[in-house]
Scaffold this active site. Structure first.
Site, PDB file in Angstrom:
ATOM      1  N   GLY A 119       0.821  -1.193   0.000  1.00 42.57           N
ATOM      2  CA  GLY A 119       0.000   0.000   0.000  1.00 42.57           C
ATOM      3  C   GLY A 119       0.862   1.252   0.000  1.00 42.57           C
ATOM      4  N   CYS A 120       0.266   2.366  -0.379  1.00 44.00           N
ATOM      5  CA  CYS A 120       1.023   3.620  -0.494  1.00 44.00           C
ATOM      6  C   CYS A 120       1.466   4.106   0.879  1.00 44.00           C
ATOM      7  CB  CYS A 120       0.189   4.661  -1.232  1.00 44.00           C
ATOM      8  SG  CYS A 120      -1.496   4.865  -0.615  1.00 44.00           S
TER       9      CYS A 120
END
Lengths: 348, 348, 348, 348
Positions: B152-153
């Site tokens: 995920g970012c």
């Protein structure tokens, strides 16, 4: 000038706090702006500097030399720190009521000031006279003060986020983290690399880690609310690509276990007489308060981690500067505390 | 299509990760884009959806039904979570290499997934096959993986900020605070109230306090680096009025006293072979990495408070999604790890 | 430095065109950056000035005094107008190929320059040598030029919008209106009131009505395409609250009646060999070309009013400056015209 | 509700014009908001929809069915076009004063409406009753009207820019070009691709070339001012990446030669009684009027080209919608025309 209106002057015309004071005061029902001063633009109109005022405040700027304190009910100093102290020194002997919007008299004494501001203070006696102008915390003192040190923008949002928890002895005042984000007007009207459009726009950064002057202001005020007398705050400011607005995300460790309902109750009780603090039931956004004197606060208990988080938002130029100054003025002059401060936030 | 180039396809054309993968892959020296799929736009060109590609990638979109895995060297799944797992289930039996950019296989097992994603998982067996694709931490496993769960970012920026301190046992892994701020592309391409211009522009807010799905992803990865096997993270995401960029401000309490010089040394050593992590000597800004695969990291020791602060920045669509996926692809296909990822950040 | 690569240097490191040249050239397959000069930062690295280059271009800045023209294949002058002419004067005798990105040699002679730039020109002889570097219009001359005057940003977008209509004698060249809007990087890297964030953000204004220097540049180039030899352009620039991008809305009166289909055909034919002009079938947005060397053009016939409207967009730092300079360099050095210019626009 | 205050209601709570009307009316000295209606949110408070009003306007939304016209002094219709006409039809028989902020009654008759709005009009009789509510042009009629069609945002800025020149017969009314740029709130509160943050932010585009509905509104109003009775306007709207503000750059050809001094005099005379039109001596910026009811106008004669250019700016939600509606209300109810509209523009 209408009768019965109090006469106030704004010392310092060119900055954002000066124009924001004028924006609010011009529609205030009980005061009139007597003078706006500038030492560098005395040949100009106020509306030459700030064209939004054309047709509404085309008054000539005057030198502060020509302001006669005895004709004024109150002076707002909208000056840089370091400059403001000179004016307070000059005028405080005259008994005139002064609200200083700079950082020059917010701390407890000159030695602490000099340690954090890296600058000699020319009027150390002023600290004893100055009242920290955060209505709600020091309201009685403000009402009778001659010199009010208007709080910093970050400290206003930070202290209002944490005061109920610290004053109620619910959290450890030495493990507080304040992660703060401010719009660019907080960096002032001066053009430099920090305020260059392309350095701010589509950008975001932290700055002043561990060293920002507002750290000590927050610590002193929160410390004063706690039985231990002290607080230690890890304060990290960030620069947002917006004009106005501060959002504080504050983290604290419980000293007493409280749940969400209790936390909400603590805040409701603490701010029940505060006309500008709005207790929210979800995390507020800075635009919810933009252009207004509101501080919206959302306290949150994370049951999973046991931590307390408080999110608060203000408009840094209003509640964080000019609006809070007008609130203080209302208290100092015995006016309705909310007079002149009834604007609805401008959203969108 | 040139000889010797590997054939890769992008499953899912309409989102930001799909177009960002195409932006990077089109100039990659060693791969060719075989297909880009869409179930709802199969009559269109890719450049109809994304006009920036006109003249450069006017390829017809095809249904995923028409992709024959045996003709592909690797598939990128640029799909929403919940959808992605269906494709992994369908294709993983075929032995094709897959990089899943969704959150469907980033956690340790289906029960944890279901607790945080509030959704049934259709392919629990996938968790055992999936490698968490954060190069630097799991590089050997990535090289030999058939299924990579692209991080995920927020976790990418958060884990890279804290991994050296946790892995080195310097800090208490149960008192970590991650205050994170993301640009709006992180909220996806879909038009809704969250992404409406006037709700984002000149605004800033916190969201998902205590409940964001990336919390558990960060905790599992950091926990895996610590001798205790666990970590607890107070994670607070905020929405920035910018397109791209994540800035993480992470706070931790020392378990061993270290000074600034030691902290810098710890990070330098930890990332000495990481081609995309840049150790900075001042707090970085998100624009310093925009459009690139860099993660800039600034570790800071506050001597006054004894706390450690780490600021990290990434471009959420590149290092936080498509760029990291291409980095993983390079590792999985035995290519130069930095191939196709040499763009300089676009600043201003 | 790899063999066979041409050596080019960038004179002037601190501005946006300097860093944008470096961003493009660093990934160019056929050239190497020999030197980047600065007279005021010679003790620093290029990446000290522009941290986005850390790890990729940590080269020492040198004084222009230390650049030996005979070792260079080409020099880019990324200097302010007025300064650039001094360097052209100094170096043009040496036979070195020069691309001047300033406005110093774009006009037809020194007297016109001095009338519009309000400044004495120190090298009037240069005008005869200089070729106006707009590929597509003057391509043959560029290929054999030693001195190329790289077009202004507004003129590039304006001329490309109107050239097919003027060259085809379809419109009255004396009734042309160019309403142009530019991002703030067009105002340069220098911090001043014009570029102060709060003066640009959430704001929009026209400036330089009737007097902007790019007016005469557009008029001379369009005039040169028309049988009458002259053009008169009402040019109005505006400042957009974005970093990059110019959009031109051009209005013209038909001299021959043409319909939409014919207008599209005229543009298609005119730009059939232009690798960076994209003919659109709807009005383009500046983000469709951001970060790329594309100019997207949409010609429109309003049947109701009989007027022709052309909308064009470019990235002012790429097609309007550094990218077009690299295109010119490719032509001057006999390279593939599109080498180094294959980036997809960065959107979002 | 205080005595003597007039009772007004807002029909339609969820859009920007509804909330902006409330923002202005809540501090109006002579009116009270009786009801705010919504058909879809009747269970909610107005401040649930618009949290900026929390603590100031926590009134329950009601269905329009429950509004009794006979108890109201005036109704504001803040509804989409097409919907508004139904309400006008229903209520106009009752003699209640109505200000319609939609486009349903701004044109001269139903056939023209249907041609430009591509929609059947259910109340053609309304056009004869409706007065176009642009104070200054139609002030007497507004004062005695029962139905006022509040002007569109673009038309307000465009007509005020050109009216003095057209009415004075100084320019050719058939060669007028209006290049207009609007903030995103003009596109409404609804989330769609047009208003998605990443499609607006750092972007700029033209739209609706030759077909925008405001074209005919501008043409009819300007035509009515000219001796020829008609006008033809080339109108091109553009979308700005800001919340609020319209800037119009209007171009016209002289029919009589006038110089700058004469042009300024023409505008001064024309607007000498207009309390909200400010004649500027330099090109205004949209932020100079943001949040206020001002329209700032700068007329310019280009001696070189002989063309006239007028730049005008308004806040599209205030002067372009809610503020002008309140101005109209003041006239219709016999109040001070500027009552409730004294806010200083919010800048920065």
């Amino acid at each position: 000038m209408p009768k019965n209106k109090r006469r106030v002057s704004i010392i310092g015309a060119s900055g954002y706090t000066g124009s924001e004071l004028a924006r609010i005061l011009i529609n205030h029902p009980n005061v009139s702006i007597a003078h706006i001063t500038s030492e560098t633009h005395t040949e100009k109109l106020f509306s030459d500097l700030h064209p939004q005022f054309i047709g509404r405040l085309d008054t000539h700027l005057v030198s502060s030399e020509s302001v006669r304190p005895e004709d004024q009910d109150l002076l707002f100093l909208a000056l840089p720190h370091g400059v403001s102290m000179e004016f307070v020194k000059r005028w405080s002997a005259e008994g005139i009521k002064i609200i200083d919007l700079s950082g020059d008299f917010r701390l407890s004494d000159a030695s602490i000031y000099e340690a954090w501001y890296k600058q000699t203070h020319v009027f150390p006696e002023g600290f004893a006279k100055a009242v920290y102008g955060l209505p709600g915390l020091h309201e009685d003192q403000i009402c009778s003060a001659n010199l009010v040190a208007n709080p910093g923008c970050y400290p206003t949002a930070s202290i209002l986020a944490l005061a109920p928890l610290i004053a109620g002895q619910y959290v450890d005042p030495r493990q507080v983290i304040v992660d703060a984000k401010s719009g660019t007007t907080g960096a002032g009207v001066k053009a430099n690399n920090t305020t260059h459009f392309s350095n701010v726009n589509e950008n975001f950064k932290a700055y002043g880690l561990g060293t920002h002057r507002h750290t000590i202001e927050i610590e002193e005020q929160l410390g004063g609310l706690h039985s231990s007398g002290t607080a230690q705050v890890q304060f990290t400011p960030h620069l947002l690509p917006i004009d106005r607005g501060i959002l504080v995300t504050a983290y604290a460790n419980m000293d007493k276990a409280i749940n969400q309902k209790e936390m909400t109750g603590i805040f409701r009780e603490f701010y029940k007489k505060a006309p500008f603090v709005r207790l929210r039931n979800e995390a507020p956004a800075v635009k919810d308060v933009r252009g207004s004197n509101f501080c919206d606060v959302f306290p949150y208990v994370d049951d999973r981690t046991g931590k307390l988080i408080v999110v608060s938002v203000i408009d840094n130029l209003v509640k964080g500067a000019a609006g809070q100054a007008v609130h203080n003025m209302n208290l100092m002059l015995g006016l309705d505390p909310t007079a002149g401060l009834k604007d609805i936030p401008m959203k969108p």
